[in-house]
Design a protein around this motif. Structure first.
Motif, PDB file in Angstrom:
ATOM      1  N   ILE A 204      26.432   8.292  24.259  1.00 36.71           N
ATOM      2  CA  ILE A 204      25.416   6.904  24.416  1.00 36.71           C
ATOM      3  C   ILE A 204      25.431   6.764  25.651  1.00 36.71           C
ATOM      4  N   VAL A 205      24.228   5.947  26.331  1.00 39.34           N
ATOM      5  CA  VAL A 205      24.356   5.495  27.324  1.00 39.34           C
ATOM      6  C   VAL A 205      23.527   3.422  26.852  1.00 39.34           C
ATOM      7  N   VAL A 206      23.970   2.657  26.639  1.00 39.99           N
ATOM      8  CA  VAL A 206      23.106   1.660  25.599  1.00 39.99           C
ATOM      9  C   VAL A 206      22.999   0.294  27.364  1.00 39.99           C
ATOM     10  N   LEU A 207      21.187   0.296  27.705  1.00 42.29           N
ATOM     11  CA  LEU A 207      21.016  -0.351  28.557  1.00 42.29           C
ATOM     12  C   LEU A 207      20.402  -1.530  28.439  1.00 42.29           C
ATOM     13  N   GLN A 208      20.409  -2.680  29.211  1.00 44.94           N
ATOM     14  CA  GLN A 208      19.749  -3.581  28.736  1.00 44.94           C
ATOM     15  C   GLN A 208      19.157  -4.213  30.147  1.00 44.94           C
ATOM     16  N   ALA A 209      17.958  -4.169  29.936  1.00 39.23           N
ATOM     17  CA  ALA A 209      17.217  -4.732  31.335  1.00 39.23           C
ATOM     18  C   ALA A 209      17.540  -3.912  32.306  1.00 39.23           C
ATOM     19  N   GLY A 210      17.325  -2.609  31.989  1.00 39.79           N
ATOM     20  CA  GLY A 210      18.148  -1.932  33.460  1.00 39.79           C
ATOM     21  C   GLY A 210      19.581  -1.743  34.168  1.00 39.79           C
ATOM     22  N   VAL A 211      20.257  -2.126  32.905  1.00 43.12           N
ATOM     23  CA  VAL A 211      21.543  -2.640  33.373  1.00 43.12           C
ATOM     24  C   VAL A 211      22.445  -1.414  32.576  1.00 43.12           C
ATOM     25  N   ILE A 212      23.181  -0.242  32.694  1.00 42.77           N
ATOM     26  CA  ILE A 212      24.252   0.173  32.479  1.00 42.77           C
ATOM     27  C   ILE A 212      25.142  -0.632  30.861  1.00 42.77           C
ATOM     28  N   GLU A 213      24.943  -0.963  29.880  1.00 46.84           N
ATOM     29  CA  GLU A 213      26.691  -2.156  29.350  1.00 46.84           C
ATOM     30  C   GLU A 213      27.437  -1.440  28.804  1.00 46.84           C
ATOM     31  N   GLN A 214      27.271   0.127  28.383  1.00 46.58           N
ATOM     32  CA  GLN A 214      28.270   1.231  28.246  1.00 46.58           C
ATOM     33  C   GLN A 214      27.549   2.250  28.315  1.00 46.58           C
ATOM     34  N   VAL A 215      28.783   3.247  28.077  1.00 43.38           N
ATOM     35  CA  VAL A 215      28.587   4.448  28.203  1.00 43.38           C
ATOM     36  C   VAL A 215      29.878   5.119  27.227  1.00 43.38           C
ATOM     37  N   GLY A 216      29.360   6.122  26.563  1.00 40.76           N
ATOM     38  CA  GLY A 216      30.791   6.735  25.458  1.00 40.76           C
ATOM     39  C   GLY A 216      30.054   7.391  24.635  1.00 40.76           C
ATOM     40  N   SER A 217      31.320   8.272  23.747  1.00 44.55           N
ATOM     41  CA  SER A 217      30.831   8.833  22.410  1.00 44.55           C
ATOM     42  C   SER A 217      30.020   7.324  21.223  1.00 44.55           C
ATOM     43  N   PRO A 218      29.508   8.069  20.459  1.00 46.47           N
ATOM     44  CA  PRO A 218      29.242   7.031  19.276  1.00 46.47           C
ATOM     45  C   PRO A 218      30.409   6.718  18.384  1.00 46.47           C
ATOM     46  N   LEU A 219      31.300   7.136  18.429  1.00 48.45           N
ATOM     47  CA  LEU A 219      32.959   6.250  18.049  1.00 48.45           C
ATOM     48  C   LEU A 219      33.187   5.512  18.753  1.00 48.45           C
ATOM     49  N   ASP A 220      33.047   5.695  20.189  1.00 52.00           N
ATOM     50  CA  ASP A 220      33.552   4.936  20.792  1.00 52.00           C
ATOM     51  C   ASP A 220      32.745   3.704  20.715  1.00 52.00           C
ATOM     52  N   LEU A 221      31.482   3.513  21.230  1.00 49.75           N
ATOM     53  CA  LEU A 221      30.735   2.109  20.986  1.00 49.75           C
ATOM     54  C   LEU A 221      30.577   1.544  20.282  1.00 49.75           C
ATOM     55  N   TYR A 222      31.169   2.477  18.699  1.00 48.70           N
ATOM     56  CA  TYR A 222      31.016   2.111  17.168  1.00 48.70           C
ATOM     57  C   TYR A 222      32.627   0.332  17.173  1.00 48.70           C
ATOM     58  N   HIS A 223      33.684   1.883  17.969  1.00 44.77           N
ATOM     59  CA  HIS A 223      34.901   1.267  17.672  1.00 44.77           C
ATOM     60  C   HIS A 223      35.201  -0.071  18.698  1.00 44.77           C
ATOM     61  N   LYS A 224      34.855   0.600  19.680  1.00 47.14           N
ATOM     62  CA  LYS A 224      35.368  -0.139  20.582  1.00 47.14           C
ATOM     63  C   LYS A 224      34.519  -0.889  22.241  1.00 47.14           C
ATOM     64  N   PRO A 225      33.124  -1.249  21.516  1.00 42.57           N
ATOM     65  CA  PRO A 225      32.141  -1.940  22.266  1.00 42.57           C
ATOM     66  C   PRO A 225      33.091  -2.965  23.330  1.00 42.57           C
ATOM     67  N   GLN A 226      31.985  -2.803  24.460  1.00 43.83           N
ATOM     68  CA  GLN A 226      33.122  -3.440  25.810  1.00 43.83           C
ATOM     69  C   GLN A 226      32.523  -4.554  26.267  1.00 43.83           C
ATOM     70  N   ASN A 227      31.201  -5.521  25.154  1.00 45.28           N
ATOM     71  CA  ASN A 227      30.774  -6.987  24.903  1.00 45.28           C
ATOM     72  C   ASN A 227      30.030  -7.042  24.332  1.00 45.28           C
ATOM     73  N   VAL A 228      29.748  -8.591  24.385  1.00 49.18           N
ATOM     74  CA  VAL A 228      29.072  -8.731  23.263  1.00 49.18           C
ATOM     75  C   VAL A 228      27.593  -8.118  22.582  1.00 49.18           C
ATOM     76  N   PHE A 229      26.891  -7.507  24.253  1.00 50.30           N
ATOM     77  CA  PHE A 229      25.339  -6.679  23.555  1.00 50.30           C
ATOM     78  C   PHE A 229      25.756  -5.826  22.832  1.00 50.30           C
ATOM     79  N   VAL A 230      26.445  -5.024  23.461  1.00 51.95           N
ATOM     80  CA  VAL A 230      26.940  -3.481  23.395  1.00 51.95           C
ATOM     81  C   VAL A 230      27.334  -3.530  21.501  1.00 51.95           C
ATOM     82  N   ALA A 231      28.459  -4.729  21.439  1.00 50.59           N
ATOM     83  CA  ALA A 231      28.500  -5.138  19.864  1.00 50.59           C
ATOM     84  C   ALA A 231      27.561  -4.831  18.770  1.00 50.59           C
ATOM     85  N   GLY A 232      26.555  -6.369  19.314  1.00 47.04           N
ATOM     86  CA  GLY A 232      25.107  -6.270  18.761  1.00 47.04           C
ATOM     87  C   GLY A 232      24.423  -4.794  17.991  1.00 47.04           C
ATOM     88  N   PHE A 233      24.563  -4.697  19.267  1.00 49.30           N
ATOM     89  CA  PHE A 233      23.527  -3.572  19.387  1.00 49.30           C
ATOM     90  C   PHE A 233      23.466  -2.324  18.584  1.00 49.30           C
TER      91      PHE A 233
END
Ligand SMILES: Nc1ncnc2c1ncn2[C@@H]1O[C@H](COP(=O)(O)OP(=O)(O)OP(=O)(O)O)[C@@H](O)[C@H]1O
Ligand SMILES: [Mg+2]
Lengths: 334, 312
Positions: A204-233
């Motif tokens: 999954i590539v999470v984008l916000q305002a054209g910037v990549i917030e995090q790239v990772g597998s679905p469970l990566d993003l779920y268990h280890k969001p790199q920042n508050v935006f990804v955590a909330g999204f």
């Protein structure tokens, strides 16, 4: 084959920079999903890869070959549009065969390939109808059929399911996933539905305002969001995020706890609050809790049913190993 | 049943009005076409007022069919209408596609393009035949004279002279002549009606789906294929509309024909009616009925053709 590498690609419309320089590698055979809020540039990025939109700067390579200046039809990619973009005056057969006809393939071969694609998509009975005489789901299938016959090195999907009703969406989601398993072709899929993202993606590539917030597998993003935006999204219902004394107690600026990682009791716990609305889904119950002193509202998810009334007191206890901590810049603290 | 009665009742005045509007003129034309009726006759004064006692049966029709101008008028009507339709549709599509792109000065260009449509037919005809097509005073005459002057000059030159003298003098064409007057009418009406076609095609082009075009680009369709497989089918219905409306209008061309050549060698059915109507109302009415039949045949034929070929 279908490895796609974006090298510092950027896009501006006039003075507005929609996508600042961005690097991304999509491996061969991978199912990559772009998610992000509306207007964050997902479609623009996809259209740049397809060649429908010029790059303002940077380069795109497919299988190691620079295709930045290559016209869309020569990139070997197939795209499925949100509005399906079927040709309204042609029958389903002609629609699916159109890319082959443009390649000047001979008619017998076209017929054979169209029938193969139609069989795999359950469209055999509709081959002689016009798109106007099909249901939304059938139109979507035709659009996919038109992409498949070209045997592309990668498929690009721009919110292909957003015009379908919920039940059909689930069905088509499975079909596309199955198609990917079978063909093992690279797919890039744009959506703002995070259930689609979580269930279908390898990456999954999470984008916000054209910037990549995090790239990772679905469970990566779920268990280890790199920042508050990804955590909330990522995650539904949304993660509860709060700042203040509770966060400082954990040695962080901001902490987050997912609704499903909060234990509930009517008698004792870490945080006390009052029950607002309780949503009973049968398998799960979502309780919106007010007056906790943490945030306006804290959502918790309990499996099964629980009988609570509006205004009841309730106690919440976060599972300590499931608390996500973020620093003042919003970045994850391990 | 009763809930259908009210709408029917409310529609009645409109339907009645339409019936009266159409049926009375048609009925009178039919009636006149079956009797002897002339505007003045010294020998048979009883024919000068319409009356059933002057019944002639199909006599007027026979008279019209046998008159030497009738076949010519039908041929000419069809020739003029079909040529104009063909030219305006082709030119209309070309211009509409061309100015559909955004470019500086777009607004002015569009207004200028539409303006011929607002010129009155008679004025249009006078302008064309006198100022543009006239073999001496019109643009045509001046242009031909200019080319001949240049050729003359070349003939005087030492080396090229021998070669140039092999070239003939150019003759300006007289567009009032029997053979060419229909061409003049076709040119001026095409000029006047192309804007109408452009206008209709342009609005239709603006509603074309851009994602379909993008899908076609990805499918490997070039500019021509996009035009052939997407734009042209999309224009199918507007083309049918342009063809129908123009067919109806141009079957009844009159002013242009009168002004260009007074019908010399170039009559169409309305002009023939006009000629008969100088005195013989019976024959004029019979010709009118032929015109109605012709218009219906043309309309049905054109609708079928346009429908079949473009909707594929
Ligand atoms: N042709 C254009 N001209 C100017 N701005 C544009 C153009 N196309 C897109 N934009 C802007 O670029 C930004 C990104 O648009 P884009 O369509 O990529 O968003 P998106 O992520 O696909 O959103 P959604 O989920 O709503 O489809 C938006 O702010 C939009 O206004
Ligand atoms: Mg989009």
């Amino acid at each position: 084959m279908g490895q796609i590498v974006l090298d510092k690609v950027s896009k501006s419309f006039g003075d507005v920079e929609v996508i600042p320089p961005l690097d991304l590698t999509i491996e061969d055979g991978e199912f990559t999903v772009f998610v992000g809020p509306s207007g964050c540039g997902k479609s623009t990025l996809l259209r740049m890869i397809a060649g429908l939109e010029d790059l303002t700067s940077g380069a795109i390579a497919i299988d190691g070959e620079d295709v930045t200046e290559v016209p869309p039809s020569k990139r070997g990619l197939a795209m499925v549009f949100q509005s399906y973009a079927l040709y309204p005056h042609m029958t389903v057969r002609k629609n699916i065969g159109f890319p082959l006809r443009m390649e000047k393939m001979d008619q017998a071969e076209i017929d054979k390939r169209v029938e193969t694609a139609a069989t795999s998509l359950n469209l055999m009975d509709y081959l002689d109808r016009k798109p106007g005489q099909l249901s939304g789901g059938q139109r979507q299938r035709v659009a996919i059929g038109r992409a498949i016959v070209r045997d592309p090195s990668a498929f690009l999907f721009d919110e292909p399911l957003s015009n379908l009703d919920a039940a059909l969406r689930v069905g088509m989601r499975l079909e596309i996933s199955e198609m990917h398993e079978r063909m093992q072709t690279t797919m890039i899929y744009v959506t703002h539905d995070q259930v689609e993202a979580m269930t279908m993606a390898n990456k999954i590539v999470v984008l916000q305002a054209g910037v990549i917030e995090q790239v990772g597998s679905p469970l990566d993003l779920y268990h280890k969001p790199q920042n508050v935006f990804v955590a909330g999204f990522i995650g539904s219902p949304k993660m509860n995020i709060f700042t203040g004394p509770e966060a400082e107690k954990q040695g962080a600026h901001t902490i987050g706890i997912r609704p499903e990682h909060t234990d509930v009791s009517m008698t004792e716990g870490t945080w006390k609050g009052t029950v607002g609305v309780a949503e009973h889904l049968g398998s799960d119950t979502f309780i919106h809790v007010h007056n906790t002193g943490l945030a306006d509202m804290v959502t918790v998810r309990i499996s099964g049913d629980i009988s609570v009334k509006h205004g009841d007191d309730i106690y919440l206890t976060p599972q300590p190993d499931q608390i996500h901590r973020f620093d003042a810049q919003g970045l994850r603290i391990e | 049943m009763s809930d259908r009665k009210l709408p029917r009742l409310l529609q009645t005045p409109a339907v009645l009005l339409l019936l009266v509007w159409m049926l009375i003129p048609l009925g009178m034309t039919l009636y006149f076409s079956f009797i002897r009726y002339v505007l003045n006759s010294l020998r048979r004064p009883e024919w000068t007022s319409p009356s059933l006692s002057n019944w002639r049966g199909f006599g007027n029709y026979e008279f019209v069919l046998k008159s030497k101008d009738f076949v010519l008028a039908i041929q000419n009507s069809l020739f003029i209408v079909c040529s104009i339709l063909f030219l305006t549709v082709i030119l209309g599509i070309l211009i509409a596609v061309l100015i559909n792109k955004t470019f500086p000065g777009q607004g002015i260009v569009r207004v200028l393009l539409i303006s011929p449509f607002f010129v009155m037919p008679a004025v249009n005809a006078v302008l064309w035949i006198n100022m543009i097509l006239d073999p001496v005073l019109g643009l045509q005459g001046i242009a031909v004279a200019g080319i001949n002057d240049i050729l003359d000059g070349l003939r005087q030159m030492p080396l090229l002279g021998g070669f140039s003298s092999l070239w003939p003098e150019f003759e300006p064409i007289s567009f009032r002549a029997t053979q060419t007057s229909a061409i003049a009418v076709i040119m001026m009406v095409t000029w006047q009606w192309t804007p109408f076609a452009v206008l209709i095609f342009m609005t239709s082009l603006q509603s074309e789906d851009q994602q379909q075009k993008e899908a076609a680009i990805l499918d490997g369709a070039g500019t021509w294929s996009q035009f052939r497989f997407l734009t042209l089918p999309h224009l199918g219905r507007p083309i049918a509309i342009v063809v129908m409306i123009q067919a109806i209008f141009h079957l009844s061309l009159y002013a242009e024909i009168e002004i260009v050549s007074r019908g010399n060698g170039n009559k169409n059915l309305p002009y023939l009616i006009g000629e008969f109507a100088n005195n013989n109302i019976g024959a004029a009415s019979a010709t009118g009925i032929f015109a109605v039949i012709l218009a219906n045949i043309v309309a049905i034929f054109l609708l079928r053709m346009v429908g079949k070929t473009l909707m594929e």
